[in-house]
Write an enzyme that holds these catalytic residues in place. Sequence first.
Site, mmCIF file in Angstrom:
data_model
loop_
_atom_site.group_PDB
_atom_site.id
_atom_site.type_symbol
_atom_site.label_atom_id
_atom_site.label_comp_id
_atom_site.label_asym_id
_atom_site.label_seq_id
_atom_site.Cartn_x
_atom_site.Cartn_y
_atom_site.Cartn_z
ATOM 1 N N SER A 91 12.530 1.482 -4.836
ATOM 2 C CA SER A 91 11.334 1.730 -5.658
ATOM 3 C C SER A 91 10.638 2.982 -5.153
ATOM 4 O O SER A 91 10.760 3.333 -3.976
ATOM 5 C CB SER A 91 10.349 0.564 -5.544
ATOM 6 O OG SER A 91 9.647 0.629 -4.315
ATOM 7 N N ASP A 92 9.906 3.659 -6.022
ATOM 8 C CA ASP A 92 8.988 4.655 -5.489
ATOM 9 C C ASP A 92 7.881 3.869 -4.787
ATOM 10 O O ASP A 92 7.685 2.671 -5.031
ATOM 11 C CB ASP A 92 8.433 5.568 -6.594
ATOM 12 C CG ASP A 92 7.833 6.850 -6.000
ATOM 13 O OD1 ASP A 92 7.600 6.895 -4.767
ATOM 14 O OD2 ASP A 92 7.588 7.806 -6.759
ATOM 15 N N TRP A 93 7.148 4.549 -3.917
ATOM 16 C CA TRP A 93 6.167 3.870 -3.078
ATOM 17 C C TRP A 93 5.009 3.354 -3.941
ATOM 18 O O TRP A 93 4.210 4.124 -4.456
ATOM 19 C CB TRP A 93 5.692 4.830 -1.991
ATOM 20 C CG TRP A 93 6.505 4.770 -0.719
ATOM 21 C CD1 TRP A 93 6.002 4.604 0.542
ATOM 22 C CD2 TRP A 93 7.942 4.847 -0.552
ATOM 23 N NE1 TRP A 93 7.044 4.569 1.461
ATOM 24 C CE2 TRP A 93 8.226 4.711 0.823
ATOM 25 C CE3 TRP A 93 9.008 4.982 -1.430
ATOM 26 C CZ2 TRP A 93 9.520 4.731 1.340
ATOM 27 C CZ3 TRP A 93 10.311 5.005 -0.927
ATOM 28 C CH2 TRP A 93 10.551 4.881 0.438
ATOM 29 N N GLY A 94 4.984 2.058 -4.140
ATOM 30 C CA GLY A 94 3.955 1.479 -5.005
ATOM 31 C C GLY A 94 4.382 1.423 -6.460
ATOM 32 O O GLY A 94 3.551 1.252 -7.341
ATOM 33 N N GLY A 95 5.671 1.527 -6.703
ATOM 34 C CA GLY A 95 6.160 1.537 -8.087
ATOM 35 C C GLY A 95 6.651 0.180 -8.575
ATOM 36 O O GLY A 95 7.159 0.069 -9.687
#
Length: 708
Positions: free
Chosen positions: A259-263
């Site tokens: 995942s992207d960070w916080g995605g």
Amino acid sequence: MKRIILLFAVAVLYGCAGNTPVYLDTRKPVERRVEDALSRMTLEEKVAVLHAQSRFSSAGVPRLGIPELWFTDGPHGVRAEVLWDSWKRAGWTNDSCTAYPALSALAATWNPDLALLYGECLGEEARYRNKHVLLGPGCNICRTPLCGRNFEYMGEDPVLSSSMVVPYIKGVQSKGVAACVKHFALNNQETNRHTTNVIVSDRALNEIYLPAFKAAVQDAGVWAVMGSYNLYLNQHCCHNSRMTEILKDEWGFDGVLVSDWGGTHNTLQAIENGLDMEFGTKTDGLASQTDNEYQNYHLAAPYLDMLRQGKTSELILNEKVRRILRLNMRTAMSHQKSFGKFVCPEHSEAARRIGAESIVLLKNEDGILPLENAGHILVVGENAVRSMTDNGGSSALKAKYEISPLDGLKSALPGAEIEYVQAWSSKGELDLAPALEAAKRADIVVFVAGLNKEKYQDAESYDRKSFDLPYSQNSLISSLAKINSKIIVVNISGNPVAMPWENEVKAIVQSWYLGSEAGNSLADVLTGKVNPSGKLPFTIPVCLEDGPLSSAEQYPGIPRENPVGPDTIWDEYYKEDIYVGYRWYEKTGTKPRFAFGYGLSYTDFNISDARLKGRTLTCRLTNTGDREGSEVIQLYMTLPGNDRPLKELKDFRKVTLAPGDSALLNFEIPDEYLMQYGETGWTILQGDYFVHIGNSSDNISYSFTFKN
Ligand code: BGC
């Protein structure tokens, strides 16, 4: 007796091998090791490897000796160490890296060999710092010059991006470090990046936005892919059923979807739609003091609960863990990985070379450049002296050193009188009088203009608000040009900018965020030590209004309530379809200021004797000038059909020639170049095909046609 000794020796050897579990035996095939490790893991251990244990790491399996995985940004150097639970720098003293030119610069070299060199050097730096996954390269398409992260991407064309992304990845991974190509997909702006729902045709998706990712998977064999923040078909792309189907089922990706960070936003979607690892979800992590808050990630305790309650199958979990184990075997648990190198002369040399080859000479009236015998040079502008590496968002770097344009020029021209006046500042306006006065006395003025990776000026999270240069640079350039006509503008940016002063200045040089060696690379080109050979990876339009995005529907999107969450969703319609960049300007007959693929040299080249025989195009390239130089020969095609771009880049070749020398070039035209995405998927239409050969999208020397 001999037989007994032999049997004993065999037994000992067998016994030893038998004592080493298959998963730890690096001589065994990766897939066997993966299955063996998987079979030994408990349910809890399996879930523990799926999510972050700190900002940039994930747990291993301590009981089995399976190591943790350490991630790092990416994509222009190895990021400084941060604290366990926060973005703050950890304050280490051994983590200052070599900063490489930004990816927009790499793309402007149009030289895949340099992309390989870039990847190898970066892979070595990541290895030295004990990182297993490098969060890059980025290969989202430059859809609007306002996108704050275009400097981390490779321009507006899918073939150019694909050609550069593949060697970069191969270079990184050759060192035993996984590249993590990002942001998959349709992450073409920073405004509302978590809440934009992209509505795009399958044609544009497949022809424009996906090819570089597909090449990363199928041609480079990338080991990790990062999902993007935005939505597509109303699902966030980190756990998007259609995106995962494309990535894993259609393209056969066998690595890890990170995942992207916080995605990550939804546990069930994350489980079922192919997300393998979750990072950066809002949490205070271990700092909560009470419990390990990483346990609250979607792919942590909530997932474990669902497994225990039988609400989801362990088969799905096993598939995720397999991929993570495979990544581990390819990196941390590989015996083939290099030990790396860090901030060494070879890396500096590579950064300098890539930087110099990326610089694009846009205008050079009266041959004012190179600055061979310049006496008194006035250098103007904050960008001549400020750092360009330590900002811009997640790609910010703590560089071991960074040579400014001013210092680069001073060391390249020890005999010249170099005077510096700042004249403009990102902190507020400065008094212009000293610059205007100095311009009267100078032989030549070098105005170092551009953006600077601060908020709204080429930075993550913040699209630009204007196409113009900030801090009144435009009027200052015009004022200086009136006083001293021998003015050279060096623009430093990762995006096209307005250049209303084009006709008032003698020379324009498009430079980039060039990293540690920035000033040396620039000086190499300005002084003629290196003959410029960069070509624009994007169009520089006259104004934003000339471009394809003319309504709020297209950018930045139309707000609507989110039926399943608290945030407003911004529907964004990619109505321009495949007409992105030069495809748009050519369709509408709008002349840009500088076209895609354009760039001058200090020498001259001529393309001659071109012919098309069957599906082979040959031509001769001659250096007709008086110094060595490199030229990029570009092959474009026009495909049949009612609604096709006038030109699409299909191939290119960069050739270096001594004065007077020539080279015969061959371009094959495989079926792949004839393909277009129609209602039934990829097809090849019958009809007339046109092939164009030239040295920029708007300078074609020969065109041919053939029927298919
Ligand atoms: C960025 C990614 C980056 C990650 C980790 C995110 O905000 O979008 O590109 O790799 O942070 O720093």
